[in-house]
Scaffold this motif. Structure first.
Motif, PDB file in Angstrom:
ATOM      1  N   VAL A  93       0.833  -1.200   0.000  1.00 34.28           N
ATOM      2  CA  VAL A  93       0.000   0.000   0.000  1.00 34.28           C
ATOM      3  C   VAL A  93       0.870   1.255   0.000  1.00 34.28           C
ATOM      4  O   VAL A  93       0.591   2.226  -0.713  1.00 34.28           O
ATOM      5  CB  VAL A  93      -0.969  -0.002   1.195  1.00 34.28           C
ATOM      6  N   TYR A  96       2.281   1.714  -3.513  1.00 37.80           N
ATOM      7  CA  TYR A  96       1.254   2.217  -4.418  1.00 37.80           C
ATOM      8  C   TYR A  96       0.991   3.705  -4.178  1.00 37.80           C
ATOM      9  O   TYR A  96       0.877   4.502  -5.121  1.00 37.80           O
ATOM     10  CB  TYR A  96      -0.055   1.433  -4.264  1.00 37.80           C
ATOM     11  N   LYS A  97       0.896   4.105  -2.913  1.00 32.08           N
ATOM     12  CA  LYS A  97       0.608   5.503  -2.591  1.00 32.08           C
ATOM     13  C   LYS A  97       1.709   6.435  -3.093  1.00 32.08           C
ATOM     14  O   LYS A  97       1.439   7.529  -3.593  1.00 32.08           O
ATOM     15  CB  LYS A  97       0.406   5.670  -1.083  1.00 32.08           C
ATOM     16  N   ALA A 100       1.192   6.703  -6.824  1.00 32.37           N
ATOM     17  CA  ALA A 100      -0.003   7.488  -7.140  1.00 32.37           C
ATOM     18  C   ALA A 100       0.220   8.976  -6.890  1.00 32.37           C
ATOM     19  O   ALA A 100      -0.268   9.824  -7.648  1.00 32.37           O
ATOM     20  CB  ALA A 100      -1.192   6.980  -6.316  1.00 32.37           C
ATOM     21  N   ARG A 101       0.961   9.285  -5.826  1.00 32.93           N
ATOM     22  CA  ARG A 101       1.235  10.698  -5.530  1.00 32.93           C
ATOM     23  C   ARG A 101       2.037  11.352  -6.650  1.00 32.93           C
ATOM     24  O   ARG A 101       1.839  12.520  -6.985  1.00 32.93           O
ATOM     25  CB  ARG A 101       2.009  10.823  -4.208  1.00 32.93           C
ATOM     26  N   LYS A 105      -2.713  12.720 -12.768  1.00 36.81           N
ATOM     27  CA  LYS A 105      -4.050  12.258 -12.407  1.00 36.81           C
ATOM     28  C   LYS A 105      -4.721  11.463 -13.523  1.00 36.81           C
ATOM     29  O   LYS A 105      -5.596  10.639 -13.268  1.00 36.81           O
ATOM     30  CB  LYS A 105      -4.926  13.457 -12.015  1.00 36.81           C
ATOM     31  N   LEU A 339     -11.558   9.699  -5.147  1.00 40.58           N
ATOM     32  CA  LEU A 339     -10.472   8.750  -5.416  1.00 40.58           C
ATOM     33  C   LEU A 339      -9.159   9.292  -4.875  1.00 40.58           C
ATOM     34  O   LEU A 339      -8.372   8.559  -4.269  1.00 40.58           O
ATOM     35  CB  LEU A 339     -10.355   8.477  -6.922  1.00 40.58           C
ATOM     36  N   ASP A 340      -8.908  10.566  -5.067  1.00 41.18           N
ATOM     37  CA  ASP A 340      -7.698  11.189  -4.506  1.00 41.18           C
ATOM     38  C   ASP A 340      -7.673  11.035  -2.990  1.00 41.18           C
ATOM     39  O   ASP A 340      -6.634  10.741  -2.391  1.00 41.18           O
ATOM     40  CB  ASP A 340      -7.654  12.681  -4.863  1.00 41.18           C
ATOM     41  N   GLU A 343      -6.880   7.393  -2.038  1.00 40.83           N
ATOM     42  CA  GLU A 343      -5.461   7.070  -2.199  1.00 40.83           C
ATOM     43  C   GLU A 343      -4.614   7.729  -1.117  1.00 40.83           C
ATOM     44  O   GLU A 343      -3.598   7.181  -0.695  1.00 40.83           O
ATOM     45  CB  GLU A 343      -4.995   7.512  -3.582  1.00 40.83           C
ATOM     46  N   SER A 344      -5.041   8.873  -0.651  1.00 35.79           N
ATOM     47  CA  SER A 344      -4.300   9.574   0.396  1.00 35.79           C
ATOM     48  C   SER A 344      -4.499   8.925   1.767  1.00 35.79           C
ATOM     49  O   SER A 344      -3.562   8.829   2.563  1.00 35.79           O
ATOM     50  CB  SER A 344      -4.740  11.037   0.449  1.00 35.79           C
ATOM     51  N   LEU A 452     -10.519   2.358  -8.119  1.00 39.58           N
ATOM     52  CA  LEU A 452      -9.361   1.599  -7.634  1.00 39.58           C
ATOM     53  C   LEU A 452      -9.756   0.133  -7.559  1.00 39.58           C
ATOM     54  O   LEU A 452     -10.913  -0.185  -7.260  1.00 39.58           O
ATOM     55  CB  LEU A 452      -8.951   2.096  -6.245  1.00 39.58           C
ATOM     56  N   ARG A 468      -5.316   1.490 -10.456  1.00 44.96           N
ATOM     57  CA  ARG A 468      -6.437   2.398 -10.657  1.00 44.96           C
ATOM     58  C   ARG A 468      -6.680   2.535 -12.151  1.00 44.96           C
ATOM     59  O   ARG A 468      -5.743   2.469 -12.969  1.00 44.96           O
ATOM     60  CB  ARG A 468      -6.147   3.773 -10.032  1.00 44.96           C
TER      61      ARG A 468
END
Length: 473
Positions: A93, A96-97, A100-101, A105, A339-340, A343-344, A452, A468
Protein backbone atom coordinates in the motif's frame (compact mmCIF):
# COMPACT_ATOMS: atom_id res chain seq x y z
CA UNK A 1 7.36 -2.27 -24.02
CA UNK A 2 5.14 -4.48 -26.18
CA UNK A 3 2.71 -6.94 -24.70
CA UNK A 4 1.22 -9.89 -26.50
CA UNK A 5 -2.53 -9.66 -27.06
CA UNK A 6 -4.56 -12.65 -25.90
CA UNK A 7 -8.12 -12.50 -27.12
CA UNK A 8 -10.65 -14.51 -25.11
CA UNK A 9 -8.09 -14.81 -22.31
CA UNK A 10 -8.28 -12.86 -19.07
CA UNK A 11 -5.28 -12.44 -16.80
CA UNK A 12 -3.05 -10.35 -14.57
CA UNK A 13 0.67 -10.76 -15.18
CA UNK A 14 3.80 -8.89 -14.18
CA UNK A 15 7.55 -9.19 -14.53
CA UNK A 16 10.29 -7.39 -12.63
CA UNK A 17 14.00 -7.05 -13.35
CA UNK A 18 16.51 -5.90 -10.75
CA UNK A 19 19.91 -5.08 -12.19
CA UNK A 20 23.10 -5.07 -10.11
CA UNK A 21 26.14 -3.18 -11.34
CA UNK A 22 29.72 -3.17 -10.11
CA UNK A 23 30.73 -0.05 -8.20
CA UNK A 24 33.07 2.34 -10.02
CA UNK A 25 36.24 1.23 -8.24
CA UNK A 26 35.47 -2.49 -8.60
CA UNK A 27 37.53 -4.52 -11.02
CA UNK A 28 35.91 -7.26 -13.07
CA UNK A 29 38.55 -9.40 -14.77
CA UNK A 30 37.23 -9.99 -18.27
CA UNK A 31 38.64 -12.74 -20.49
CA UNK A 32 41.26 -11.68 -23.01
CA UNK A 33 40.65 -12.06 -26.70
CA UNK A 34 40.02 -15.66 -27.63
CA UNK A 35 39.71 -16.73 -23.99
CA UNK A 36 36.46 -17.97 -22.46
CA UNK A 37 35.83 -17.18 -18.82
CA UNK A 38 33.42 -19.47 -17.07
CA UNK A 39 33.69 -19.08 -13.33
CA UNK A 40 31.68 -21.47 -11.20
CA UNK A 41 28.39 -20.01 -10.03
CA UNK A 42 29.29 -20.48 -6.39
CA UNK A 43 32.33 -20.51 -4.19
CA UNK A 44 32.70 -22.85 -1.28
CA UNK A 45 32.53 -20.92 2.00
CA UNK A 46 33.67 -22.25 5.33
CA UNK A 47 30.82 -22.50 7.86
CA UNK A 48 31.09 -19.83 10.52
CA UNK A 49 29.31 -19.38 13.81
CA UNK A 50 26.98 -16.70 12.53
CA UNK A 51 23.30 -16.12 12.01
CA UNK A 52 23.65 -15.63 8.25
CA UNK A 53 22.23 -18.12 5.74
CA UNK A 54 24.52 -21.11 5.50
CA UNK A 55 26.52 -20.21 8.61
CA UNK A 56 26.83 -22.59 11.54
CA UNK A 57 24.55 -21.85 14.46
CA UNK A 58 22.10 -19.98 12.29
CA UNK A 59 18.55 -19.25 13.41
CA UNK A 60 16.28 -21.72 11.65
CA UNK A 61 12.69 -22.85 11.71
CA UNK A 62 13.52 -26.27 13.06
CA UNK A 63 15.87 -25.00 15.75
CA UNK A 64 18.79 -26.95 14.25
CA UNK A 65 22.05 -25.48 13.04
CA UNK A 66 21.73 -26.33 9.38
CA UNK A 67 18.07 -26.11 8.44
CA UNK A 68 17.58 -24.21 5.19
CA UNK A 69 14.74 -24.38 2.64
CA UNK A 70 13.02 -26.47 1.33
CA UNK A 71 12.94 -28.19 4.76
CA UNK A 72 11.67 -24.95 6.28
CA UNK A 73 10.19 -26.25 9.46
CA UNK A 74 6.44 -26.78 9.72
CA UNK A 75 5.24 -26.04 6.19
CA UNK A 76 1.65 -26.33 7.38
CA UNK A 77 2.02 -23.25 9.57
CA UNK A 78 -0.55 -20.98 8.01
CA UNK A 79 0.03 -18.46 10.77
CA UNK A 80 3.41 -17.63 9.26
CA UNK A 81 1.85 -17.26 5.81
CA UNK A 82 -0.50 -14.62 7.22
CA UNK A 83 2.35 -12.83 9.00
CA UNK A 84 4.37 -12.53 5.79
CA UNK A 85 1.21 -11.38 4.01
CA UNK A 86 0.67 -8.60 6.56
CA UNK A 87 4.26 -7.40 6.14
CA UNK A 88 4.07 -7.46 2.35
CA UNK A 89 0.66 -5.73 2.39
CA UNK A 90 2.01 -2.83 4.43
CA UNK A 91 4.79 -2.37 1.89
CA UNK A 92 2.30 -2.84 -0.98
CA UNK A 93 0.00 0.00 0.00
CA UNK A 94 2.82 2.41 0.81
CA UNK A 95 4.51 1.69 -2.53
CA UNK A 96 1.25 2.22 -4.42
CA UNK A 97 0.61 5.50 -2.59
CA UNK A 98 4.05 6.86 -3.45
CA UNK A 99 3.50 5.97 -7.13
CA UNK A 100 0.00 7.49 -7.14
CA UNK A 101 1.23 10.70 -5.53
CA UNK A 102 3.85 11.14 -8.24
CA UNK A 103 1.71 10.06 -11.20
CA UNK A 104 -0.37 12.42 -13.29
CA UNK A 105 -4.05 12.26 -12.41
CA UNK A 106 -4.92 11.01 -15.88
CA UNK A 107 -2.52 8.03 -15.65
CA UNK A 108 -3.71 4.48 -15.15
CA UNK A 109 -1.61 2.52 -12.64
CA UNK A 110 -1.09 -1.21 -12.22
CA UNK A 111 1.51 -2.85 -9.99
CA UNK A 112 2.11 -6.19 -8.35
CA UNK A 113 3.66 -5.11 -5.05
CA UNK A 114 3.92 -8.81 -4.23
CA UNK A 115 6.47 -9.13 -7.05
CA UNK A 116 8.48 -6.15 -5.81
CA UNK A 117 8.44 -7.27 -2.16
CA UNK A 118 9.42 -10.81 -3.09
CA UNK A 119 12.35 -9.57 -5.18
CA UNK A 120 13.56 -7.37 -2.33
CA UNK A 121 13.34 -10.34 0.04
CA UNK A 122 15.67 -12.25 -2.26
CA UNK A 123 18.03 -9.26 -2.36
CA UNK A 124 18.17 -9.34 1.46
CA UNK A 125 19.93 -12.70 1.23
CA UNK A 126 22.91 -10.93 -0.34
CA UNK A 127 22.94 -7.73 1.72
CA UNK A 128 24.72 -6.69 4.90
CA UNK A 129 24.84 -3.71 7.23
CA UNK A 130 22.77 -0.60 6.50
CA UNK A 131 21.72 -1.94 3.11
CA UNK A 132 20.15 -5.00 4.73
CA UNK A 133 18.65 -2.91 7.53
CA UNK A 134 16.92 -0.45 5.17
CA UNK A 135 15.36 -3.16 2.98
CA UNK A 136 14.11 -5.13 5.99
CA UNK A 137 12.59 -2.03 7.57
CA UNK A 138 10.80 -0.95 4.39
CA UNK A 139 9.39 -4.46 3.91
CA UNK A 140 8.26 -4.38 7.57
CA UNK A 141 9.47 -7.99 7.59
CA UNK A 142 10.48 -8.04 11.28
CA UNK A 143 6.81 -8.75 12.04
CA UNK A 144 7.53 -12.36 11.04
CA UNK A 145 10.40 -12.78 13.52
CA UNK A 146 10.18 -14.77 16.76
CA UNK A 147 9.96 -12.62 19.88
CA UNK A 148 13.34 -13.83 21.15
CA UNK A 149 15.20 -12.67 18.02
CA UNK A 150 16.60 -9.18 17.43
CA UNK A 151 16.11 -7.44 14.10
CA UNK A 152 19.81 -7.69 13.34
CA UNK A 153 19.77 -11.44 13.88
CA UNK A 154 16.55 -12.04 11.97
CA UNK A 155 17.28 -9.89 8.91
CA UNK A 156 20.48 -11.86 8.21
CA UNK A 157 19.18 -15.27 9.23
CA UNK A 158 18.09 -18.31 7.26
CA UNK A 159 14.83 -18.28 9.23
CA UNK A 160 13.62 -15.17 7.41
CA UNK A 161 13.94 -16.89 4.04
CA UNK A 162 12.46 -20.13 5.38
CA UNK A 163 9.39 -18.17 6.49
CA UNK A 164 9.06 -16.49 3.10
CA UNK A 165 9.49 -19.91 1.51
CA UNK A 166 6.36 -21.07 3.35
CA UNK A 167 4.51 -18.03 2.00
CA UNK A 168 5.67 -18.66 -1.58
CA UNK A 169 4.82 -22.36 -1.39
CA UNK A 170 1.32 -21.53 -0.17
CA UNK A 171 0.63 -19.03 -2.95
CA UNK A 172 1.93 -21.47 -5.56
CA UNK A 173 -0.36 -24.27 -4.37
CA UNK A 174 -2.73 -25.11 -7.24
CA UNK A 175 -6.40 -24.43 -6.58
CA UNK A 176 -7.57 -27.69 -8.15
CA UNK A 177 -10.11 -28.68 -9.34
CA UNK A 178 -10.78 -25.02 -10.13
CA UNK A 179 -9.39 -22.99 -12.99
CA UNK A 180 -7.82 -20.08 -11.10
CA UNK A 181 -4.04 -20.05 -11.48
CA UNK A 182 -1.41 -18.12 -9.54
CA UNK A 183 2.28 -18.73 -10.07
CA UNK A 184 5.38 -16.97 -8.72
CA UNK A 185 8.64 -17.62 -10.56
CA UNK A 186 12.14 -16.35 -9.82
CA UNK A 187 15.41 -16.43 -11.73
CA UNK A 188 18.91 -15.10 -11.20
CA UNK A 189 21.37 -14.35 -14.00
CA UNK A 190 24.91 -13.72 -12.66
CA UNK A 191 27.86 -12.73 -14.81
CA UNK A 192 30.13 -15.58 -15.84
CA UNK A 193 33.04 -13.32 -15.00
CA UNK A 194 32.49 -13.08 -11.25
CA UNK A 195 32.20 -15.56 -8.42
CA UNK A 196 28.88 -15.69 -6.58
CA UNK A 197 28.89 -16.67 -2.91
CA UNK A 198 27.58 -20.15 -2.25
CA UNK A 199 25.26 -19.15 0.61
CA UNK A 200 23.51 -16.55 -1.57
CA UNK A 201 22.96 -18.84 -4.54
CA UNK A 202 21.85 -21.69 -2.25
CA UNK A 203 19.27 -19.45 -0.56
CA UNK A 204 17.85 -18.35 -3.92
CA UNK A 205 17.70 -21.91 -5.22
CA UNK A 206 16.36 -23.64 -2.13
CA UNK A 207 14.12 -20.97 -0.57
CA UNK A 208 12.83 -19.20 -3.68
CA UNK A 209 13.00 -22.00 -6.27
CA UNK A 210 15.10 -19.61 -8.29
CA UNK A 211 16.67 -20.77 -11.50
CA UNK A 212 20.33 -19.66 -11.68
CA UNK A 213 21.75 -19.18 -15.15
CA UNK A 214 25.23 -17.62 -15.63
CA UNK A 215 25.43 -15.32 -18.66
CA UNK A 216 28.12 -13.33 -20.44
CA UNK A 217 27.12 -9.68 -20.14
CA UNK A 218 29.85 -8.63 -22.58
CA UNK A 219 27.62 -10.26 -25.21
CA UNK A 220 24.67 -7.97 -24.57
CA UNK A 221 22.37 -9.34 -27.26
CA UNK A 222 22.74 -12.96 -26.16
CA UNK A 223 22.39 -12.05 -22.48
CA UNK A 224 19.20 -10.08 -23.13
CA UNK A 225 17.81 -12.91 -25.23
CA UNK A 226 18.43 -15.44 -22.43
CA UNK A 227 16.69 -13.26 -19.83
CA UNK A 228 13.76 -12.33 -22.09
CA UNK A 229 13.25 -15.98 -23.03
CA UNK A 230 12.83 -16.84 -19.33
CA UNK A 231 10.35 -13.97 -18.84
CA UNK A 232 8.39 -15.01 -21.95
CA UNK A 233 7.98 -18.54 -20.60
CA UNK A 234 7.27 -17.46 -16.99
CA UNK A 235 4.48 -15.10 -18.11
CA UNK A 236 3.12 -17.62 -20.63
CA UNK A 237 4.01 -15.35 -23.51
CA UNK A 238 2.17 -12.27 -22.24
CA UNK A 239 5.34 -10.25 -21.55
CA UNK A 240 7.81 -11.17 -24.29
CA UNK A 241 10.58 -8.77 -23.32
CA UNK A 242 11.74 -7.20 -20.07
CA UNK A 243 15.20 -5.90 -20.90
CA UNK A 244 16.87 -4.35 -23.93
CA UNK A 245 20.46 -5.15 -24.79
CA UNK A 246 21.29 -1.42 -24.47
CA UNK A 247 20.42 -1.60 -20.76
CA UNK A 248 23.15 -4.18 -20.14
CA UNK A 249 26.54 -2.63 -19.43
CA UNK A 250 29.98 -4.19 -19.31
CA UNK A 251 30.02 -3.76 -15.51
CA UNK A 252 26.66 -5.48 -14.99
CA UNK A 253 27.26 -8.16 -12.36
CA UNK A 254 23.86 -9.85 -12.27
CA UNK A 255 20.14 -9.50 -12.99
CA UNK A 256 17.46 -10.87 -10.70
CA UNK A 257 13.99 -11.41 -12.15
CA UNK A 258 10.56 -12.25 -10.79
CA UNK A 259 7.31 -13.00 -12.62
CA UNK A 260 3.80 -13.29 -11.19
CA UNK A 261 1.04 -14.78 -13.35
CA UNK A 262 -2.61 -14.88 -12.35
CA UNK A 263 -5.54 -16.18 -14.34
CA UNK A 264 -9.05 -16.48 -12.95
CA UNK A 265 -12.56 -16.99 -14.22
CA UNK A 266 -15.40 -15.15 -12.53
CA UNK A 267 -17.56 -17.24 -10.23
CA UNK A 268 -20.45 -15.41 -11.86
CA UNK A 269 -19.36 -14.49 -15.38
CA UNK A 270 -20.78 -11.64 -17.42
CA UNK A 271 -22.81 -12.41 -20.52
CA UNK A 272 -20.91 -11.05 -23.58
CA UNK A 273 -24.27 -10.43 -25.27
CA UNK A 274 -25.05 -7.83 -22.61
CA UNK A 275 -21.78 -5.94 -23.12
CA UNK A 276 -22.57 -2.64 -24.82
CA UNK A 277 -20.92 0.66 -25.55
CA UNK A 278 -21.52 3.19 -22.81
CA UNK A 279 -19.91 6.35 -21.50
CA UNK A 280 -16.96 6.46 -19.12
CA UNK A 281 -15.60 9.65 -17.62
CA UNK A 282 -12.39 9.29 -15.64
CA UNK A 283 -9.72 11.75 -14.60
CA UNK A 284 -7.76 10.79 -17.72
CA UNK A 285 -10.59 11.50 -20.16
CA UNK A 286 -11.66 14.84 -21.58
CA UNK A 287 -15.37 14.51 -20.87
CA UNK A 288 -17.10 11.22 -21.65
CA UNK A 289 -15.64 8.53 -23.92
CA UNK A 290 -17.35 5.44 -25.25
CA UNK A 291 -16.06 2.10 -24.01
CA UNK A 292 -17.29 -1.48 -23.66
CA UNK A 293 -19.28 -1.87 -20.42
CA UNK A 294 -20.11 -5.31 -18.99
CA UNK A 295 -23.46 -5.80 -17.24
CA UNK A 296 -25.11 -8.36 -15.02
CA UNK A 297 -27.66 -8.43 -12.21
CA UNK A 298 -26.73 -11.04 -9.63
CA UNK A 299 -26.10 -11.71 -5.94
CA UNK A 300 -22.82 -10.19 -4.74
CA UNK A 301 -21.22 -9.02 -1.54
CA UNK A 302 -21.43 -5.27 -1.66
CA UNK A 303 -21.06 -2.34 0.72
CA UNK A 304 -22.51 1.06 -0.05
CA UNK A 305 -21.18 4.40 1.14
CA UNK A 306 -18.23 3.13 3.16
CA UNK A 307 -16.27 5.87 4.83
CA UNK A 308 -12.50 5.56 5.08
CA UNK A 309 -11.71 8.61 7.17
CA UNK A 310 -13.25 11.26 4.90
CA UNK A 311 -13.33 9.33 1.59
CA UNK A 312 -16.73 7.89 0.72
CA UNK A 313 -16.85 4.87 -1.58
CA UNK A 314 -18.91 1.87 -2.67
CA UNK A 315 -17.12 -1.50 -2.65
CA UNK A 316 -18.01 -4.63 -4.63
CA UNK A 317 -16.39 -8.06 -4.31
CA UNK A 318 -16.22 -10.07 -7.55
CA UNK A 319 -15.02 -13.59 -6.63
CA UNK A 320 -13.22 -15.95 -8.96
CA UNK A 321 -14.53 -19.49 -9.39
CA UNK A 322 -13.94 -21.20 -6.01
CA UNK A 323 -13.68 -17.95 -4.03
CA UNK A 324 -10.02 -18.19 -3.00
CA UNK A 325 -9.32 -15.06 -5.05
CA UNK A 326 -11.40 -11.92 -5.52
CA UNK A 327 -11.29 -8.58 -7.24
CA UNK A 328 -12.44 -5.73 -5.01
CA UNK A 329 -13.58 -2.60 -6.81
CA UNK A 330 -13.51 0.65 -4.85
CA UNK A 331 -15.91 3.00 -6.62
CA UNK A 332 -16.05 6.70 -5.73
CA UNK A 333 -19.06 7.03 -8.08
CA UNK A 334 -17.20 9.03 -10.69
CA UNK A 335 -15.94 11.53 -8.14
CA UNK A 336 -12.22 11.95 -8.84
CA UNK A 337 -11.76 14.01 -5.67
CA UNK A 338 -12.99 11.02 -3.65
CA UNK A 339 -10.47 8.75 -5.42
CA UNK A 340 -7.70 11.19 -4.51
CA UNK A 341 -8.94 11.16 -0.93
CA UNK A 342 -9.03 7.34 -0.89
CA UNK A 343 -5.46 7.07 -2.20
CA UNK A 344 -4.30 9.57 0.40
CA UNK A 345 -6.06 7.99 3.39
CA UNK A 346 -5.77 4.28 2.68
CA UNK A 347 -3.46 2.06 4.73
CA UNK A 348 -2.93 -1.68 4.65
CA UNK A 349 -4.97 -1.97 7.85
CA UNK A 350 -7.98 0.04 6.80
CA UNK A 351 -8.05 -1.51 3.32
CA UNK A 352 -7.92 -4.99 4.86
CA UNK A 353 -10.66 -4.07 7.31
CA UNK A 354 -12.87 -2.75 4.52
CA UNK A 355 -12.36 -5.86 2.37
CA UNK A 356 -13.06 -8.10 5.38
CA UNK A 357 -16.22 -6.12 6.16
CA UNK A 358 -17.44 -6.60 2.60
CA UNK A 359 -16.54 -10.32 2.58
CA UNK A 360 -18.56 -10.87 5.75
CA UNK A 361 -21.65 -9.23 4.25
CA UNK A 362 -24.57 -11.27 3.04
CA UNK A 363 -25.00 -11.38 -0.72
CA UNK A 364 -27.46 -8.90 -2.20
CA UNK A 365 -28.86 -8.62 -5.68
CA UNK A 366 -26.85 -5.91 -7.39
CA UNK A 367 -27.02 -4.53 -10.93
CA UNK A 368 -23.35 -4.29 -11.91
CA UNK A 369 -21.99 -2.18 -14.76
CA UNK A 370 -18.19 -2.09 -15.08
CA UNK A 371 -15.79 -1.42 -17.96
CA UNK A 372 -14.12 -4.17 -19.90
CA UNK A 373 -10.52 -3.08 -20.00
CA UNK A 374 -6.92 -3.82 -20.86
CA UNK A 375 -4.12 -2.10 -18.99
CA UNK A 376 -0.36 -2.19 -19.55
CA UNK A 377 2.14 -0.44 -17.32
CA UNK A 378 5.88 -0.02 -17.04
CA UNK A 379 7.50 1.60 -14.02
CA UNK A 380 11.08 2.31 -13.01
CA UNK A 381 10.98 1.89 -9.24
CA UNK A 382 14.32 3.13 -7.92
CA UNK A 383 13.05 6.59 -6.95
CA UNK A 384 9.92 5.15 -5.31
CA UNK A 385 11.97 2.68 -3.29
CA UNK A 386 14.27 5.50 -2.20
CA UNK A 387 11.20 7.44 -1.07
CA UNK A 388 10.17 4.42 1.01
CA UNK A 389 13.55 4.47 2.76
CA UNK A 390 15.86 2.20 0.72
CA UNK A 391 18.81 4.43 -0.20
CA UNK A 392 22.17 2.77 0.33
CA UNK A 393 21.34 -0.15 -2.00
CA UNK A 394 21.44 2.15 -5.01
CA UNK A 395 24.76 3.90 -4.41
CA UNK A 396 28.46 3.27 -4.12
CA UNK A 397 28.03 2.56 -0.41
CA UNK A 398 25.81 -0.48 -1.02
CA UNK A 399 26.84 -3.60 0.85
CA UNK A 400 26.02 -6.71 -1.15
CA UNK A 401 29.10 -8.56 0.04
CA UNK A 402 27.02 -11.71 0.59
CA UNK A 403 26.45 -11.80 -3.20
CA UNK A 404 30.06 -11.39 -4.30
CA UNK A 405 33.38 -9.98 -3.08
CA UNK A 406 33.14 -7.50 -5.96
CA UNK A 407 31.44 -4.31 -4.66
CA UNK A 408 28.16 -3.81 -6.49
CA UNK A 409 24.90 -1.92 -6.14
CA UNK A 410 21.39 -1.95 -7.61
CA UNK A 411 21.35 0.28 -10.68
CA UNK A 412 17.82 -0.29 -11.95
CA UNK A 413 14.49 -1.89 -10.96
CA UNK A 414 11.93 -2.18 -13.76
CA UNK A 415 8.38 -3.42 -13.30
CA UNK A 416 6.10 -4.49 -16.16
CA UNK A 417 2.43 -5.34 -15.74
CA UNK A 418 -0.43 -6.35 -18.00
CA UNK A 419 -4.08 -7.00 -17.27
CA UNK A 420 -7.11 -7.91 -19.33
CA UNK A 421 -10.51 -7.95 -17.63
CA UNK A 422 -13.41 -9.28 -19.67
CA UNK A 423 -16.70 -11.13 -19.32
CA UNK A 424 -15.09 -14.42 -18.31
CA UNK A 425 -12.79 -13.06 -15.63
CA UNK A 426 -9.23 -11.91 -15.15
CA UNK A 427 -5.98 -13.43 -16.40
CA UNK A 428 -3.13 -11.53 -15.12
CA UNK A 429 -4.15 -1.83 13.89
CA UNK A 430 -6.14 1.13 12.75
CA UNK A 431 -9.87 0.92 13.27
CA UNK A 432 -12.00 1.61 10.23
CA UNK A 433 -15.39 3.14 10.59
CA UNK A 434 -17.81 1.46 8.19
CA UNK A 435 -21.24 2.96 7.69
CA UNK A 436 -23.96 1.92 5.27
CA UNK A 437 -26.93 3.64 3.78
CA UNK A 438 -30.30 1.91 3.53
CA UNK A 439 -30.69 -0.70 0.79
CA UNK A 440 -33.27 -0.93 -1.92
CA UNK A 441 -34.43 -4.32 -3.17
CA UNK A 442 -31.92 -4.09 -6.04
CA UNK A 443 -28.87 -1.86 -5.67
CA UNK A 444 -26.83 -0.57 -8.56
CA UNK A 445 -23.04 -0.62 -8.76
CA UNK A 446 -22.26 1.56 -11.76
CA UNK A 447 -18.58 2.17 -12.49
CA UNK A 448 -18.53 4.87 -15.17
CA UNK A 449 -15.63 6.88 -13.75
CA UNK A 450 -12.26 6.55 -12.04
CA UNK A 451 -11.90 3.59 -9.65
CA UNK A 452 -9.36 1.60 -7.63
CA UNK A 453 -9.13 -2.20 -7.76
CA UNK A 454 -7.32 -4.93 -5.81
CA UNK A 455 -6.80 -8.62 -6.57
CA UNK A 456 -6.47 -10.54 -3.31
CA UNK A 457 -5.84 -14.05 -2.05
CA UNK A 458 -8.72 -14.25 0.42
CA UNK A 459 -7.21 -16.94 2.63
CA UNK A 460 -3.89 -15.24 3.36
CA UNK A 461 -5.32 -11.72 2.75
CA UNK A 462 -2.35 -11.10 0.45
CA UNK A 463 -2.62 -8.26 -2.09
CA UNK A 464 -1.51 -9.67 -5.43
CA UNK A 465 -2.20 -6.67 -7.66
CA UNK A 466 -3.40 -3.11 -7.04
CA UNK A 467 -4.23 -0.44 -9.57
CA UNK A 468 -6.44 2.40 -10.66
CA UNK A 469 -8.34 2.88 -13.90
CA UNK A 470 -8.91 6.52 -14.80
CA UNK A 471 -8.41 6.62 -18.56
CA UNK A 472 -10.46 4.59 -21.02
CA UNK A 473 -9.10 6.46 -24.02
Amino acid sequence: MDFKSTSNTTFFVCALSLLLTACKDAEIKLPSSGETANYPVVTQTKPTASSEPGGGGQISASGGEKSICPDSGDSSSFDMVKKVSRSYNHFSVELYKSIARDAKKERNILISPLSVAHSLSMVMAGARGNTLWEIGNVLDIDGTAPASTTREQYFSSALLHENINQFQNYLNEPSKPYTSTLSINNAYFPSRHIRIEQDFSKTLEQCYDSKITPVNFTEQENAAETINDWVFKATKGIIPKIINEEEIEINTTSILTNAVYFKGLWKKPFDPKKTEKDFFSGAGNDGFVETDMMYQSNAFKYAKSIRMDTAKIDVLELPYDEGRYSMFIFNPSGNDAQLDQLESEMTSDNLTNVMESVSQENEYTVSVLIPKFTLNDKLELVDYLKYQGINSAFGEGADFSRVSVIPNHISNVEHFTNVEVDESGTVGAVATSVSYTGRSMIDSFIVNGSFLFIIRDNNSKSILFIGRYVNAG
